[in-house]
Structure formats: structure tokens, C-alpha cells
Design an enzyme around this catalytic site. Structure first.
Site, PDB file in Angstrom:
ATOM      1  CB  THR A  27      24.899  94.689  95.227  1.00  0.00           C
ATOM      2  OG1 THR A  27      25.603  95.907  95.510  1.00  0.00           O
ATOM      3  CG2 THR A  27      23.448  94.823  95.669  1.00  0.00           C
ATOM      4  CE  LYS A  28      28.847  98.216  95.477  1.00  0.00           C
ATOM      5  NZ  LYS A  28      29.041  99.298  96.398  1.00  0.00           N
ATOM      6  CG  ASN A  29      32.665  92.074  91.936  1.00  0.00           C
ATOM      7  OD1 ASN A  29      31.719  92.860  91.834  1.00  0.00           O
ATOM      8  ND2 ASN A  29      33.394  91.700  90.899  1.00  0.00           N
ATOM      9  CG  LEU A  30      34.845  89.621  99.255  1.00  0.00           C
ATOM     10  CD1 LEU A  30      36.373  89.649  99.206  1.00  0.00           C
ATOM     11  CD2 LEU A  30      34.348  90.132 100.582  1.00  0.00           C
ATOM     12  CE1 TYR A  61      24.111  97.845 100.799  1.00  0.00           C
ATOM     13  CE2 TYR A  61      24.211  97.529  98.420  1.00  0.00           C
ATOM     14  CZ  TYR A  61      23.490  97.813  99.557  1.00  0.00           C
ATOM     15  OH  TYR A  61      22.150  98.071  99.462  1.00  0.00           O
TER      16      TYR A  61
END
Ligand SMILES: *Cc1c(COP(=O)(O)O)cnc(C)c1O
Length: 387
Positions: A184-187, A182
Site C-alpha cells: 500500500t505504500k507510495n513505492l 509494502y
């Protein structure tokens, strides 16, 4: 960005490399699931050490498919944490099963293995453990428990792409693991996710259910005159990742270690700057894990302050710092409160900690000055409203 512009809670880390790869995909003539999604699966399996990886359009899809492949169905119970995103409980309900909530540990806010054990009944089929904020759960205890009691362990690693437990990558430990890509996630792939597993039968079932329940090998097996032939062997879903997203994911995966290192460095800087701010409890990492700092969650000490968490958030916003709260406990949402009879007071650690949580901005595109500005704002609010 000038000093007076508000600092956003999150901003994706997208370089010219990602842009070029997406443009190349658009020019390639192949937009949906194809060669790039297949390569991302191989690269992600290699990165995590999992035997199988399935590229999907969300972590929610991965959680759903993981539980479905585990055989979770009507009448079953799945034990999960109350301190998570609603998707975790929703997919349990989608399969006709009931979510059972086990309280978290006060230190890392991850599900407490002892509480899990206490909630096992003859109907329990699976445990869904969330690696909160990017810090792995107590995996030794959870793996041991699930093996002893014959339960499927599905990990929600939406926050934990690249995290490690005792030197092992998250993604190859439990029966299956769900990752989120998603925005906002780290990847990130904008929207996207991955399911990893070491179990061939889980991988096979999930792959069939990803795309309408089509058995892709059917045409080979029956050799009915070529690739136009397929058979639907189950009422599957539409959860595949398009190549446009996979192109983004391939570049992000190559940059992940660097982006996660940047998050960790910024988290350390924030912790150093807030170390002597007594009204604030800082997040910590257990020594046996590699924490990937998807979230930087502080906890306010009510006894040291004259304002509550909601007011603290407003005061930070007034100083140009956007924040978030992870998460509103599952059993506080009306659907779960009313539909499953969860009572307030039944999950004391989650309920107590929830009142104190604030997620501060932390992402690789922040500058050191941005981090210092967040720390200054927190210290300023704490100073002004100290008891
Ligand atoms: C983001 C998130 C999800 C859902 O991820 P999607 O890719 O948006 O479906 C699930 N669980 C947790 C803990 C999350 O933070």
C-alpha cells in the site's frame, strides 16, 4: 468500474514497465538478492542523498536493524510515538528494550519534540520518529535534541518515501531511516523496505545482520581459496530483498516523483471539495515540508455530528467508500497495555485525536471522478448526521 462498485481503500500502481522488469528478472536466472538489489540500493541512495542504502524485505526489518546497529539492547528505552503501526514498538521489544511513548502534536499528528525531551531518562538510547501520513516530523528540533542528549535518531519513513524537510530529502537527515515498500505504500515491491544512513559503522553492522551475521569480506581478508568461504560474526537475521522485488522497486523508484505528484494533486482536489464541510477537519501540510500524502486523514468534529467515528465509517462504506484508521494507539493494544503499564489518559492528544481519525482512499490510480465520489460521500454523511 461502474459507479455502484465499492471504491477500494487502496490499489497498487503497477504498469507494464514493472511487469516487464519482473519477467526479465525471472528469465535472468537470478531470483534472490543480486545485481538488481545492488542497483536499487545505489539508485535509492542517490535519490535520497544518503551515503548508504540497504535493501531489505520490510520496513520492520529496517527498524529492527537500525536499532540494533544503534546498540539498543536489554534494559534500554526507546522513545516513540503512540500513533503508529505496532511494528515500531515490536522491534524495540525484540531487542529487549522498552518502548516509551511521547505524545503527538495536534496539528500534524507527528511526535512532539517537547514531549520527547520530557520522557528522556538515563536509560534512553534512541528516538524513533514516524513521519505520519507522509509529512516529515519537526526535524530541526528532533536533530538538535538528539545531538544534545546523545541519542540515536531513527526515522520511520514508511509513509514518507520522497518527502522533504526544508528542501532536504528524508533519508539523509537522522542517524538512520527506515522505508517501507509494502503493497500500500507510495513505492511498492509487494513486500520490501530500505534502511538508509550516513554513518558507515551503522551501514556495516546492518549489512552483516541482514544476512545471518555473515561477514562477506571474511573470505577476501583471509583468502581461503575463494568465494565459498564465509564467517558468521554475529547471530544475524534473514532480511535481504530478493531481485524479483528489487526489479519492481527500480521501476517504481523511476516513477515515484510522478506518482507522488499525482497523490498531491488528488489530495488538493479532495481538500478543495471538502473545504466548506464544517463537521470535518482537513489535513494540512506545514510550509517547511514536502508532504507525500501516503494517507489523507480527516478528523470528524464530534460536537457537530450525531454519530461517532465508527458509525461514520459504516455510513461511508454504505456509500461504497472504503476507509481505514491510522492507527490504533500502541498503548491500546493488550500486549502493551498489560506488559508496560501504559495508562489511558497518559497521552491525551493521541487519545483524543484517535477517536476522530478516518483515512480516506488516496492513491495515484484513482481518477478525479473517484476523488469526487469520496468527497460526495463524506459530505452526504456529514449532512445527514449533522447536529
Ligand atoms: C507500513 C508501516 C511499517 C511497516 O512496514 P513493513 O514494510 O510492512 O514492515 C512501519 N511503520 C509504519 C508507520 C508503517 O505504516
Amino acid at each position: 468500474m461502474t459507479h455502484t462498485d465499492p471504491l477500494p481503500y487502496n490499489r497498487p500502481d503497477i504498469t507494464e514497465e514493472e511487469i516487464a522488469e519482473v519477467v526479465a528478472t525471472l528469465r535472468s536466472g537470478w531470483l534472490t538478492t543480486g545485481p538488481r538489489a545492488a542497483r536499487l540500493e545505489q539508485e535509492f541512495a542517490a535519490y535520497t542523498g544518503a551515503a548508504h542504502a540497504l535493501a531489505l524485505n520490510s520496513a520492520t526489518a529496517a527498524l529492527h536493524l537500525g536499532l540494533e546497529a544503534a546498540g539498543v539492547s536489554a534494559g534500554d528505552e526507546v522513545i516513540t510515538t503512540p500513533l503508529t503501526f505496532a511494528a515500531c514498538a515490536n522491534v524495540i521489544v525484540h531487542l529487549g528494550a522498552a518502548p516509551v511513548l511521547a505524545d503527538v502534536c495536534a496539528d500534524d499528528l507527528n511526535i512532539d519534540p517537547e514531549q520527547v525531551e520530557r520522557h528522556i531518562t538515563p536509560r534512553t538510547k534512541a528516538v524513533m520518529a514516524v513521519h505520519y501520513a507522509g509529512q516529515p516530523c519537526q526535524m530541526d528540533a528532533l536533530l538538535d535534541l538528539c545531538r544534545r542528549r546523545g541519542l540515536f535518531l531513527l526515522e520511520d519513513a514508511a509513509h514518507a518515501t520522497g518527502a522533504m524537510y526544508r528542501g532536504q530529502m528524508i533519508g539523509a537527515l537522522g542517524d538512520a531511516t527506515a522505508f517501507s515498500f509494502y503493497a500500500t505504500k507510495n513505492l511498492t515491491t509487494g513486500e520490501g523496505g530500505m534502511l538508509t544512513t550516513n554513518r558507515p559503522e551503522v551501514a556495516e553492522r546492518a549489512r552483516i545482520m541482514t544476512l545471518h551475521g555473515m561477514n562477506r569480506d571474511a573470505w577476501k581478508r583471509y583468502d581461503r581459496g575463494g568465494s565459498w568461504y564465509y564467517e558468521v560474526v554475529a547471530p544475524g537475521y534473514k532480511y535481504n530483498m530478493p531481485d524479483i522485488a528489487a526489479a519492481l522497486g527500480q521501476v517504481q523508484l523511476r516513477r515515484l516523483e510522478e506518482m507522488n505528484a499525482r497523490r498531491a494533486a488528488l489530495a488538493m482536489r479532495l481538500s478543495a471539495a471538502l473545504a466548506d464541510c464544517e463537521p470535518i477537519q482537513l489535513p494540512d501540510a506545514r510550509p517547511e515540508v514536502r508532504h507525500v500524502w501516503h494517507l489523507y486523514v480527516i478528523r470528524i468534529r464530534a460536537e457537530a455530528l450525531r454519530i461517532d467515528r465508527a458509525r461514520f465509517i459504516e455510513e461511508l462504506a454504505a456509500r461504497g467508500v472504503s476507509t481505514s484508521v491510522h492507527f490504533i494507539p500502541i498503548h491500546y493494544h493488550p500486549y502493551y497495555r498489560e506488559g508496560f503499564g501504559f495508562e489511558r489518559g497518559s497521552l491525551p492528544v493521541t487519545e483524543g485525536e484517535y477517536e476522530r481519525l478516518i483515512s480516506l482512499p488516496l492513491y495515484p490510480t484513482m481518477t478525479e471522478a473517484d476523488v469526487d465520489r469520496v468527497a460526495d460521500a463524506v459530505r452526504d454523511v456529514a449532512r445527514e448526521w449533522r447536529r
